[in-house]
Design a protein around this motif. Structure first.
Motif, PDB file in Angstrom:
ATOM      1  N   ASP A 191      -5.838  16.559   0.737  1.00  0.00           N
ATOM      2  CA  ASP A 191      -6.524  16.128   1.952  1.00  0.00           C
ATOM      3  C   ASP A 191      -7.587  17.168   2.309  1.00  0.00           C
ATOM      4  O   ASP A 191      -7.346  18.073   3.092  1.00  0.00           O
ATOM      5  N   GLU A 192      -8.761  17.005   1.727  1.00  0.00           N
ATOM      6  CA  GLU A 192      -9.807  18.012   1.868  1.00  0.00           C
ATOM      7  C   GLU A 192     -10.320  18.165   3.300  1.00  0.00           C
ATOM      8  O   GLU A 192     -10.706  19.252   3.700  1.00  0.00           O
ATOM      9  N   ASN A 193     -10.342  17.093   4.077  1.00  0.00           N
ATOM     10  CA  ASN A 193     -10.865  17.193   5.440  1.00  0.00           C
ATOM     11  C   ASN A 193      -9.771  17.317   6.493  1.00  0.00           C
ATOM     12  O   ASN A 193     -10.051  17.356   7.683  1.00  0.00           O
ATOM     13  N   GLY A 194      -8.515  17.353   6.095  1.00  0.00           N
ATOM     14  CA  GLY A 194      -7.411  17.606   7.006  1.00  0.00           C
ATOM     15  C   GLY A 194      -7.081  16.490   7.986  1.00  0.00           C
ATOM     16  O   GLY A 194      -6.450  16.735   9.001  1.00  0.00           O
ATOM     17  N   ASN A 195      -7.443  15.250   7.674  1.00  0.00           N
ATOM     18  CA  ASN A 195      -7.140  14.147   8.596  1.00  0.00           C
ATOM     19  C   ASN A 195      -5.815  13.453   8.289  1.00  0.00           C
ATOM     20  O   ASN A 195      -5.490  12.437   8.891  1.00  0.00           O
ATOM     21  N   LYS A 196      -5.072  13.971   7.331  1.00  0.00           N
ATOM     22  CA  LYS A 196      -3.729  13.493   6.967  1.00  0.00           C
ATOM     23  C   LYS A 196      -3.710  12.053   6.456  1.00  0.00           C
ATOM     24  O   LYS A 196      -2.744  11.329   6.643  1.00  0.00           O
ATOM     25  N   LYS A 197      -4.790  11.640   5.793  1.00  0.00           N
ATOM     26  CA  LYS A 197      -4.810  10.322   5.161  1.00  0.00           C
ATOM     27  C   LYS A 197      -5.756  10.359   3.968  1.00  0.00           C
ATOM     28  O   LYS A 197      -6.610  11.242   3.862  1.00  0.00           O
ATOM     29  N   MET A 198      -5.581   9.401   3.064  1.00  0.00           N
ATOM     30  CA  MET A 198      -6.443   9.291   1.893  1.00  0.00           C
ATOM     31  C   MET A 198      -7.749   8.617   2.314  1.00  0.00           C
ATOM     32  O   MET A 198      -7.739   7.478   2.754  1.00  0.00           O
ATOM     33  N   ASP A 199      -8.846   9.352   2.203  1.00  0.00           N
ATOM     34  CA  ASP A 199     -10.154   8.771   2.503  1.00  0.00           C
ATOM     35  C   ASP A 199     -10.651   8.023   1.277  1.00  0.00           C
ATOM     36  O   ASP A 199     -10.438   8.460   0.136  1.00  0.00           O
TER      37      ASP A 199
END
Length: 142
Positions: A87-95
């Motif tokens: 999770d590269e952006n830390g939003n806790k979901k698969m973008d």
């Protein structure tokens, strides 16, 4: 009374009989930003999407910059599969972009991804009572 005092540490640790540890070493991270999450389940219907619906799942996370092993503790014997997310952006979901993942992912036993995520059996591995498991998981990017 003495017996109760001796049992207290065992009760506090939550160890099930024969429980062990599963350690996951990471390979292939493209950068050191964000977090890496793993979710391990014994339920085929909860793998790989929906692991959070399994009340008995085991989860671990680590900063991608630390990139040490992820440790899943107190794992009872059984058959499990692990899904991984960088999770590269830390939003806790698969973008995703159009239906394709923008972030890294992986599966136990490096189960192959074809037109969809692998099935449980392709990623499944066995945990034996008291025998620690150590595996390497490759992080993949599309």
């Amino acid at each position: 009374m003495k017996r109760a005092i001796l049992l207290l540490p065992l009760l506090l640790t939550g160890n099930a009989p024969g429980a062990t540890t599963v350690s996951v070493d990471l390979t292939g991270l493209r950068n050191k930003t964000g977090l890496v999450f793993v979710c391990m389940t014994a339920k085929p219907a909860a793998f790989p999407n929906g692991c959070e619906t399994d009340p008995n799942r085991r989860v671990a996370s680590i900063k991608a910059a630390d990139a040490g092993p992820l440790i899943l503790r107190d794992v009872p014997p059984g058959r499990y599969a692990i899904a991984l997310l960088h999770d590269e952006n830390g939003n806790k979901k698969m973008d995703k972009t159009l239906f394709l993942p923008k972030e890294g992912f992986g599966f136990s036993r490096d189960a192959p991804v074809r037109m969809a995520p692998p099935k449980f059996e392709a990623a499944a591995f066995d945990v034996t009572a008291g025998k620690p498991v150590r595996m390497s998981m490759k992080v993949r990017y599309l």
